[in-house]
Design a protein around this motif. Sequence first.
Motif, PDB file in Angstrom:
ATOM      1  N   PHE A  18       0.811  -1.218   0.000  1.00  0.00           N
ATOM      2  CA  PHE A  18       0.000   0.000   0.000  1.00  0.00           C
ATOM      3  C   PHE A  18       0.844   1.267   0.000  1.00  0.00           C
ATOM      4  CE2 PHE A  18      -1.740   3.364   2.725  1.00  0.00           C
ATOM      5  CZ  PHE A  18      -2.814   3.756   1.936  1.00  0.00           C
ATOM      6  N   GLY A  19       1.939   1.292   0.731  1.00  0.00           N
ATOM      7  CA  GLY A  19       2.734   2.505   0.924  1.00  0.00           C
ATOM      8  C   GLY A  19       3.205   3.173  -0.349  1.00  0.00           C
ATOM      9  N   PRO A  20       3.917   2.480  -1.214  1.00  0.00           N
ATOM     10  CA  PRO A  20       4.410   3.137  -2.432  1.00  0.00           C
ATOM     11  C   PRO A  20       3.280   3.668  -3.314  1.00  0.00           C
ATOM     12  CG  PRO A  20       5.526   1.050  -2.108  1.00  0.00           C
ATOM     13  CD  PRO A  20       4.449   1.128  -1.083  1.00  0.00           C
ATOM     14  N   MET A  21       2.188   2.920  -3.400  1.00  0.00           N
ATOM     15  CA  MET A  21       1.090   3.384  -4.254  1.00  0.00           C
ATOM     16  C   MET A  21       0.420   4.625  -3.678  1.00  0.00           C
ATOM     17  SD  MET A  21       1.285   1.805  -6.930  1.00  0.00           S
ATOM     18  CE  MET A  21       0.044   2.808  -7.653  1.00  0.00           C
ATOM     19  N   SER A  22       0.304   4.688  -2.360  1.00  0.00           N
ATOM     20  CA  SER A  22      -0.296   5.893  -1.787  1.00  0.00           C
ATOM     21  C   SER A  22       0.595   7.099  -2.061  1.00  0.00           C
ATOM     22  CB  SER A  22      -0.545   5.719  -0.289  1.00  0.00           C
ATOM     23  OG  SER A  22       0.662   5.536   0.399  1.00  0.00           O
ATOM     24  N   TRP A  23       1.911   6.910  -1.985  1.00  0.00           N
ATOM     25  CA  TRP A  23       2.819   8.024  -2.277  1.00  0.00           C
ATOM     26  C   TRP A  23       2.761   8.420  -3.749  1.00  0.00           C
ATOM     27  CZ3 TRP A  23       4.945  11.517   0.685  1.00  0.00           C
ATOM     28  CH2 TRP A  23       5.009  11.266   2.045  1.00  0.00           C
ATOM     29  N   ILE A  24       2.574   7.441  -4.622  1.00  0.00           N
ATOM     30  CA  ILE A  24       2.422   7.774  -6.044  1.00  0.00           C
ATOM     31  C   ILE A  24       1.169   8.616  -6.248  1.00  0.00           C
ATOM     32  CG2 ILE A  24       1.928   6.783  -8.317  1.00  0.00           C
ATOM     33  CD1 ILE A  24       3.916   4.531  -7.586  1.00  0.00           C
ATOM     34  N   TYR A  25       0.091   8.277  -5.552  1.00  0.00           N
ATOM     35  CA  TYR A  25      -1.127   9.098  -5.651  1.00  0.00           C
ATOM     36  C   TYR A  25      -0.897  10.505  -5.105  1.00  0.00           C
ATOM     37  CZ  TYR A  25      -3.967   5.200  -7.197  1.00  0.00           C
ATOM     38  OH  TYR A  25      -4.489   4.170  -7.921  1.00  0.00           O
ATOM     39  N   TYR A  26      -0.138  10.630  -4.032  1.00  0.00           N
ATOM     40  CA  TYR A  26       0.179  11.960  -3.509  1.00  0.00           C
ATOM     41  C   TYR A  26       0.950  12.770  -4.552  1.00  0.00           C
ATOM     42  CZ  TYR A  26      -0.789   9.674   0.982  1.00  0.00           C
ATOM     43  OH  TYR A  26      -1.352   8.966   2.006  1.00  0.00           O
ATOM     44  N   ALA A  27       1.900  12.113  -5.229  1.00  0.00           N
ATOM     45  CA  ALA A  27       2.668  12.807  -6.267  1.00  0.00           C
ATOM     46  C   ALA A  27       1.764  13.215  -7.429  1.00  0.00           C
ATOM     47  CB  ALA A  27       3.801  11.918  -6.785  1.00  0.00           C
ATOM     48  N   LEU A  28       0.831  12.359  -7.805  1.00  0.00           N
ATOM     49  CA  LEU A  28      -0.109  12.710  -8.877  1.00  0.00           C
ATOM     50  C   LEU A  28      -0.993  13.888  -8.474  1.00  0.00           C
ATOM     51  CD1 LEU A  28      -1.117   9.157 -10.140  1.00  0.00           C
ATOM     52  CD2 LEU A  28       0.299  10.860 -11.324  1.00  0.00           C
ATOM     53  N   THR A  29      -1.360  13.935  -7.199  1.00  0.00           N
ATOM     54  CA  THR A  29      -2.139  15.078  -6.709  1.00  0.00           C
ATOM     55  C   THR A  29      -1.318  16.358  -6.802  1.00  0.00           C
ATOM     56  OG1 THR A  29      -3.326  13.626  -5.202  1.00  0.00           O
ATOM     57  CG2 THR A  29      -3.416  15.976  -4.734  1.00  0.00           C
ATOM     58  N   CYS A  30      -0.049  16.288  -6.432  1.00  0.00           N
ATOM     59  CA  CYS A  30       0.823  17.464  -6.548  1.00  0.00           C
ATOM     60  C   CYS A  30       0.992  17.875  -7.997  1.00  0.00           C
ATOM     61  CB  CYS A  30       2.182  17.170  -5.923  1.00  0.00           C
ATOM     62  SG  CYS A  30       2.111  17.016  -4.147  1.00  0.00           S
ATOM     63  N   PHE A  31       1.139  16.898  -8.874  1.00  0.00           N
ATOM     64  CA  PHE A  31       1.240  17.203 -10.296  1.00  0.00           C
ATOM     65  C   PHE A  31      -0.027  17.906 -10.778  1.00  0.00           C
ATOM     66  CE2 PHE A  31       0.484  16.060 -14.739  1.00  0.00           C
ATOM     67  CZ  PHE A  31       1.605  16.643 -15.317  1.00  0.00           C
ATOM     68  N   ALA A  32      -1.189  17.476 -10.277  1.00  0.00           N
ATOM     69  CA  ALA A  32      -2.449  18.109 -10.652  1.00  0.00           C
ATOM     70  C   ALA A  32      -2.500  19.559 -10.178  1.00  0.00           C
ATOM     71  CB  ALA A  32      -3.626  17.322 -10.086  1.00  0.00           C
ATOM     72  N   VAL A  33      -1.963  19.814  -8.985  1.00  0.00           N
ATOM     73  CA  VAL A  33      -1.932  21.196  -8.481  1.00  0.00           C
ATOM     74  C   VAL A  33      -1.106  22.067  -9.424  1.00  0.00           C
ATOM     75  CG1 VAL A  33      -1.050  22.673  -6.626  1.00  0.00           C
ATOM     76  CG2 VAL A  33      -2.328  20.610  -6.072  1.00  0.00           C
ATOM     77  N   ILE A  34       0.068  21.571  -9.810  1.00  0.00           N
ATOM     78  CA  ILE A  34       0.911  22.342 -10.725  1.00  0.00           C
ATOM     79  C   ILE A  34       0.204  22.527 -12.065  1.00  0.00           C
ATOM     80  CG2 ILE A  34       3.046  22.251 -12.076  1.00  0.00           C
ATOM     81  CD1 ILE A  34       4.344  20.931  -9.626  1.00  0.00           C
ATOM     82  N   ARG A  35      -0.389  21.465 -12.570  1.00  0.00           N
ATOM     83  CA  ARG A  35      -1.056  21.519 -13.880  1.00  0.00           C
ATOM     84  C   ARG A  35      -2.229  22.497 -13.859  1.00  0.00           C
ATOM     85  NH1 ARG A  35      -2.248  21.603 -18.716  1.00  0.00           N
ATOM     86  NH2 ARG A  35      -3.301  19.949 -19.794  1.00  0.00           N
ATOM     87  N   LEU A  36      -3.019  22.463 -12.816  1.00  0.00           N
ATOM     88  CA  LEU A  36      -4.188  23.341 -12.753  1.00  0.00           C
ATOM     89  C   LEU A  36      -3.810  24.797 -12.490  1.00  0.00           C
ATOM     90  CD1 LEU A  36      -6.674  21.054 -10.834  1.00  0.00           C
ATOM     91  CD2 LEU A  36      -6.765  21.711 -13.237  1.00  0.00           C
ATOM     92  N   ARG A  37      -2.754  25.030 -11.750  1.00  0.00           N
ATOM     93  CA  ARG A  37      -2.366  26.408 -11.452  1.00  0.00           C
ATOM     94  C   ARG A  37      -1.638  27.070 -12.601  1.00  0.00           C
ATOM     95  NH1 ARG A  37      -3.617  28.633  -7.647  1.00  0.00           N
ATOM     96  NH2 ARG A  37      -2.766  29.358  -5.776  1.00  0.00           N
ATOM     97  N   ASP A  38      -0.834  26.327 -13.342  1.00  0.00           N
ATOM     98  CA  ASP A  38      -0.011  26.922 -14.385  1.00  0.00           C
ATOM     99  C   ASP A  38      -0.508  26.613 -15.795  1.00  0.00           C
ATOM    100  OD1 ASP A  38       1.576  27.912 -12.395  1.00  0.00           O
ATOM    101  OD2 ASP A  38       2.957  26.224 -12.444  1.00  0.00           O
ATOM    102  N   SER A  39      -1.694  26.131 -15.890  1.00  0.00           N
ATOM    103  CA  SER A  39      -2.196  25.727 -17.197  1.00  0.00           C
ATOM    104  C   SER A  39      -2.568  26.945 -18.042  1.00  0.00           C
ATOM    105  CB  SER A  39      -3.419  24.837 -17.006  1.00  0.00           C
ATOM    106  OG  SER A  39      -3.792  24.290 -18.222  1.00  0.00           O
ATOM    107  N   SER A  40      -2.124  26.942 -19.278  1.00  0.00           N
ATOM    108  CA  SER A  40      -2.419  28.070 -20.158  1.00  0.00           C
ATOM    109  C   SER A  40      -3.841  28.011 -20.691  1.00  0.00           C
ATOM    110  CB  SER A  40      -1.433  28.096 -21.325  1.00  0.00           C
ATOM    111  OG  SER A  40      -1.560  26.904 -22.079  1.00  0.00           O
ATOM    112  N   HIS A  41      -4.462  26.829 -20.664  1.00  0.00           N
ATOM    113  CA  HIS A  41      -5.815  26.732 -21.189  1.00  0.00           C
ATOM    114  C   HIS A  41      -6.877  27.074 -20.154  1.00  0.00           C
ATOM    115  CE1 HIS A  41      -5.343  22.772 -19.348  1.00  0.00           C
ATOM    116  NE2 HIS A  41      -6.652  22.736 -19.282  1.00  0.00           N
ATOM    117  N   ILE A  42      -6.460  27.301 -18.923  1.00  0.00           N
ATOM    118  CA  ILE A  42      -7.406  27.719 -17.884  1.00  0.00           C
ATOM    119  C   ILE A  42      -7.204  29.207 -17.648  1.00  0.00           C
ATOM    120  CG2 ILE A  42      -8.050  27.469 -15.461  1.00  0.00           C
ATOM    121  CD1 ILE A  42      -7.207  24.577 -15.638  1.00  0.00           C
ATOM    122  N   GLU A  43      -8.298  29.899 -17.597  1.00  0.00           N
ATOM    123  CA  GLU A  43      -8.221  31.350 -17.413  1.00  0.00           C
ATOM    124  C   GLU A  43      -7.527  31.684 -16.097  1.00  0.00           C
ATOM    125  OE1 GLU A  43     -11.393  34.961 -17.136  1.00  0.00           O
ATOM    126  OE2 GLU A  43     -11.897  33.247 -18.371  1.00  0.00           O
TER     127      GLU A  43
END
Length: 129
Positions: free
Chosen positions: A37-62
């Motif tokens: 369980f441990g490594p997969m939960s950390w991978i999900y945390y990293a994907l969540t962080c990636f989503a934060v970066i993607r949503l905040r710096d996305s050029s297609h979002i106003e």
Amino acid sequence: SLTSGGVPYMSVIGQMIWSIALLCLPGSNFSSLLDYFGPMSWIYYALTCFAVIRLRDSSHIERLLDRPYKVRFYPMPVILVMIVTLVIVISSIANEPLYTCLAIASVGLSVPVHFFFYRKREIRNIDIK
């Protein structure tokens, strides 16, 4: 389908069967479930962080959209979590390769299954309309 409390009982049964299967592997115990369980939960945390970066710096979002959630000292905490995740996952692969690879493979295999059922549901919705 869901129970009266809103719990997807088939998913819970599936998780139970998978946990029992993992416990039946030679030399496994509750600690091995945590290794799984441990490594997969950390991978999900990293994907969540990636989503934060993607949503905040996305050029297609106003850029003027209201963002109700703030991240202090952005992007440093997000990048730090992603680096820590990388170290933990690499360490898990080095120390417990069987369970870590099983975890990554099972989640990886769930992606095509998801898209198969999602596509099937999409086709059914088109046929109804």
